[in-house]
Scaffold this active site. Sequence first.
Site, PDB file in Angstrom:
ATOM      1  N   ARG A  64     -49.811 -33.950  14.508  1.00 37.25           N
ATOM      2  CA  ARG A  64     -48.759 -34.978  14.417  1.00 37.25           C
ATOM      3  C   ARG A  64     -48.029 -35.164  15.742  1.00 37.25           C
ATOM      4  O   ARG A  64     -47.351 -36.173  15.942  1.00 37.25           O
ATOM      5  CB  ARG A  64     -47.803 -34.667  13.264  1.00 37.25           C
ATOM      6  CG  ARG A  64     -48.455 -34.895  11.888  1.00 37.25           C
ATOM      7  CD  ARG A  64     -47.468 -34.656  10.761  1.00 37.25           C
ATOM      8  NE  ARG A  64     -47.011 -33.286  10.745  1.00 37.25           N
ATOM      9  CZ  ARG A  64     -47.604 -32.283  10.086  1.00 37.25           C
ATOM     10  NH1 ARG A  64     -48.681 -32.515   9.377  1.00 37.25           N
ATOM     11  NH2 ARG A  64     -47.110 -31.066  10.123  1.00 37.25           N
ATOM     12  N   GLU A 101     -47.276 -15.995  10.504  1.00 42.80           N
ATOM     13  CA  GLU A 101     -46.715 -15.118   9.470  1.00 42.80           C
ATOM     14  C   GLU A 101     -47.750 -14.043   9.093  1.00 42.80           C
ATOM     15  O   GLU A 101     -47.428 -12.872   8.972  1.00 42.80           O
ATOM     16  CB  GLU A 101     -46.356 -15.985   8.270  1.00 42.80           C
ATOM     17  CG  GLU A 101     -45.374 -15.345   7.336  1.00 42.80           C
ATOM     18  CD  GLU A 101     -45.010 -16.306   6.208  1.00 42.80           C
ATOM     19  OE1 GLU A 101     -45.219 -17.530   6.352  1.00 42.80           O
ATOM     20  OE2 GLU A 101     -44.544 -15.809   5.174  1.00 42.80           O
TER      21      GLU A 101
HETATM   22  P1  AMP Z   1     -42.911 -23.866  13.956  1.00 44.27           P
HETATM   23  O1  AMP Z   1     -43.957 -23.236  14.808  1.00 44.27           O
HETATM   24  O2  AMP Z   1     -42.375 -22.965  12.895  1.00 44.27           O
HETATM   25  O3  AMP Z   1     -41.804 -24.493  14.799  1.00 44.27           O
HETATM   26  O4  AMP Z   1     -43.610 -25.029  13.146  1.00 44.27           O
HETATM   27  C1  AMP Z   1     -43.799 -26.255  13.710  1.00 44.27           C
HETATM   28  C2  AMP Z   1     -45.090 -26.896  13.281  1.00 44.27           C
HETATM   29  O5  AMP Z   1     -45.291 -26.790  11.864  1.00 44.27           O
HETATM   30  C3  AMP Z   1     -45.067 -28.380  13.613  1.00 44.27           C
HETATM   31  O6  AMP Z   1     -46.336 -28.733  14.120  1.00 44.27           O
HETATM   32  C4  AMP Z   1     -44.752 -29.052  12.296  1.00 44.27           C
HETATM   33  O7  AMP Z   1     -45.518 -30.220  12.179  1.00 44.27           O
HETATM   34  C5  AMP Z   1     -45.114 -28.048  11.217  1.00 44.27           C
HETATM   35  N1  AMP Z   1     -44.028 -27.833  10.208  1.00 44.27           N
HETATM   36  C6  AMP Z   1     -43.308 -26.702  10.049  1.00 44.27           C
HETATM   37  N2  AMP Z   1     -42.423 -26.811   9.052  1.00 44.27           N
HETATM   38  C7  AMP Z   1     -42.556 -28.056   8.558  1.00 44.27           C
HETATM   39  C8  AMP Z   1     -41.888 -28.816   7.524  1.00 44.27           C
HETATM   40  N3  AMP Z   1     -40.892 -28.281   6.768  1.00 44.27           N
HETATM   41  N4  AMP Z   1     -42.277 -30.083   7.323  1.00 44.27           N
HETATM   42  C9  AMP Z   1     -43.269 -30.627   8.079  1.00 44.27           C
HETATM   43  N5  AMP Z   1     -43.933 -29.992   9.055  1.00 44.27           N
HETATM   44  C10 AMP Z   1     -43.586 -28.706   9.305  1.00 44.27           C
END
Ligand code: AMP
Length: 178
Positions: A64, A101
């Site tokens: 995305r 995780e």
């Molecule tokens: P993080 O590494 O935890 O910052 O997760 C970010 C990635 O996970 C991004 O590429 C987001 O598209 C996806 N992501 C994580 N949480 C969500 C959420 N609640 N809704 C949509 N996409 C998420």
Amino acid sequence: MFSDLENKIKSAIRDVPNFPKPGILFKDITPIMLDAVLMDEIAEAIVLQFKEAKIDAVAGIESRGYLFGVLIAQKLKVPFIMIRKEGKLPAKTIKQSYDLEYGTATIEVHDDAIVTNSNVLIHDDLLATGGTAVAAAKLIQQKANVVGFSFVIELAFLNGANLLQNINKNVQSLITYS
Ligand code: AMP
């Protein structure tokens, strides 16, 4: 500053509870893609957020991060770099692994997509814990500089921005959920 735009984005996002697993409230941005004007307004607003930054290229995180990343790069008239999950890019790559995780994941980029010592803006649709963006930054930093981080959505209660600010203070999002 972008309050009309913030409202438009928030109205367009669809909350999907318990996706992809129980307890996650998934922020579905696909309805935004159906609105060409809103797409353009989002890309314009992000370009404005980084008007003081010297950006040589925009790197988007699969998948995305490509949606707006390409538009931002086009508006800035700079190259767009695809950061992909391991095994998808056909030519010579550089790689970065990071902890999930459960287990680890690896992202990669074509070696010749990054100009040595250039200034790269990292973009993704959403900032959650920041783990993905930190890995993307470490990947880019193998050859170049990270000049900032751009997101459409920030889940501020997960404090991902704190992690990123250790790499570069210029962390921007258009809308925040606290
Ligand atoms: P993080 O590494 O935890 O910052 O997760 C970010 C990635 O996970 C991004 O590429 C987001 O598209 C996806 N992501 C994580 N949480 C969500 C959420 N609640 N809704 C949509 N996409 C998420």
